[in-house]
Design a protein around this motif. Sequence first.
Motif, mmCIF file in Angstrom:
data_model
loop_
_atom_site.group_PDB
_atom_site.id
_atom_site.type_symbol
_atom_site.label_atom_id
_atom_site.label_comp_id
_atom_site.label_asym_id
_atom_site.label_seq_id
_atom_site.Cartn_x
_atom_site.Cartn_y
_atom_site.Cartn_z
ATOM 1 N N ALA A 179 0.823 -1.214 0.000
ATOM 2 C CA ALA A 179 0.000 0.000 0.000
ATOM 3 C C ALA A 179 0.856 1.263 0.000
ATOM 4 N N PHE A 180 2.146 1.107 0.333
ATOM 5 C CA PHE A 180 3.053 2.254 0.363
ATOM 6 C C PHE A 180 4.309 1.945 -0.443
ATOM 7 N N PRO A 187 1.872 6.807 -0.521
ATOM 8 C CA PRO A 187 0.831 5.811 -0.825
ATOM 9 C C PRO A 187 0.916 5.363 -2.282
ATOM 10 N N THR A 188 0.480 4.151 -2.523
ATOM 11 C CA THR A 188 0.414 3.619 -3.886
ATOM 12 C C THR A 188 -1.041 3.278 -4.216
ATOM 13 N N ARG A 189 -1.314 3.110 -5.492
ATOM 14 C CA ARG A 189 -2.650 2.717 -5.933
ATOM 15 C C ARG A 189 -2.523 1.645 -6.998
ATOM 16 N N ARG A 197 1.285 -1.506 -9.235
ATOM 17 C CA ARG A 197 0.887 -0.410 -8.367
ATOM 18 C C ARG A 197 1.714 0.823 -8.726
ATOM 19 N N CYS A 199 3.151 4.518 -7.500
ATOM 20 C CA CYS A 199 3.426 5.430 -6.398
ATOM 21 C C CYS A 199 2.762 6.774 -6.694
ATOM 22 N N GLN A 200 2.074 7.334 -5.694
ATOM 23 C CA GLN A 200 1.404 8.610 -5.880
ATOM 24 C C GLN A 200 2.298 9.793 -5.538
#
Length: 381
Positions: A179-180, A187-189, A197, A199-200
């Motif tokens: 999640a990170f 945070p990741t999505r 995923r 990275c934001q």
Amino acid sequence: MSRLRSVTTTLVQTLSRLGGSTPTPHSNLSRMRGCRTFMEDQSFTGNPLVRGLRRGATLETALRSPGARFLPVSERRVGVDPDGGLAWLTPGSLAGAGLRLDPGAEHLAAQGEIKLPLYTLGLDREAWHFAVDVSSLGPEAPALPRLAEVRSLMPLLPTDQLAIAGQAVALAQWHAAHAFCPRCGAPTRSAEGGARRQCQGDAAHRLYPRTDPVVIMLVESADGSAALVGRPLNYRAGNMLTCLSGFVDQGESIEEAVLREVAEEAGLKLARVEILGSQPWPIGRGGSCELMIGCVAKATSNDIDMDAAEMAIVQWLPREDVRKALKNSGSAASPLNGGNGAGMPFFLPPPYAIAHHLLKSWAERDGSWFAEAQTPALARI
């Protein structure tokens, strides 16, 4: 390149010893990929889905397809129907389960605006298949199918369904653990239907699902009459004996990993190593997805020097004892099959584990796996 030639040569020699032609191939793998293997079908292989989004398909178009199917997943559990097969939700049944489909998002919406991650598994004919992680649903969860541990389903599900179940839990567990961003902590999505995923915090940071390679080896005694088996100290399966195994280190070949692990755990040196086949293991240690790489090796001596800090027991098991134990490995008395082990001084892994097939492939032979004239030195560790 010389090591590659060596491995290729040993594989050809194995075929020759097996009668000059390839053994009966894995039915699903042979049909789909043209592959031929040295062992019987392995659990978690034979997945019929064409994985991921392909040929210009987008997540939105896949979700809108009338044949879309959704498999509820929670940690290492998957949805099962009353008949014991995988329980797939359809676009028409989502509402009855309290779920809403948003074709523009990478999740399903549940009551209270809970977002359930959605991951693309693949395409089977015209039907897109997805895993839906329902782990965040509490005691007031909607009417979802019953969830069952994938391990408990291994002797029950057909090969293709088990392979899909394994893919679903492995992918969901990997996403839940990332999640990170490991590089910057942002945070990741989920992106591209769960294929990776993002990275934001930094667009250059992309994460992709990983598989951890593990070597598992049938070590033959110097005279070819016995197989090396053992049990780690932290093993929970009582008096089970199995092949030695261990993770492949970074910058290490498969053969080198076999040499190192056998030296560490049993204090033995090896004269030969051959690679026989592999098995995906999506229910690995710590929630990881592992690839079990099955090998057979030849010891230079029978003098075991066990690492007592890691292993509870390491011993040679004569071929006839291996044959008898293999016959009992599917018994209801086996602790791995729900029994209490009564009347069994030890037991071997069941048929859904690659260790079983390594032991079986070796035990079915009357003599040494290796021709006596072929003993190039590999014992460098």
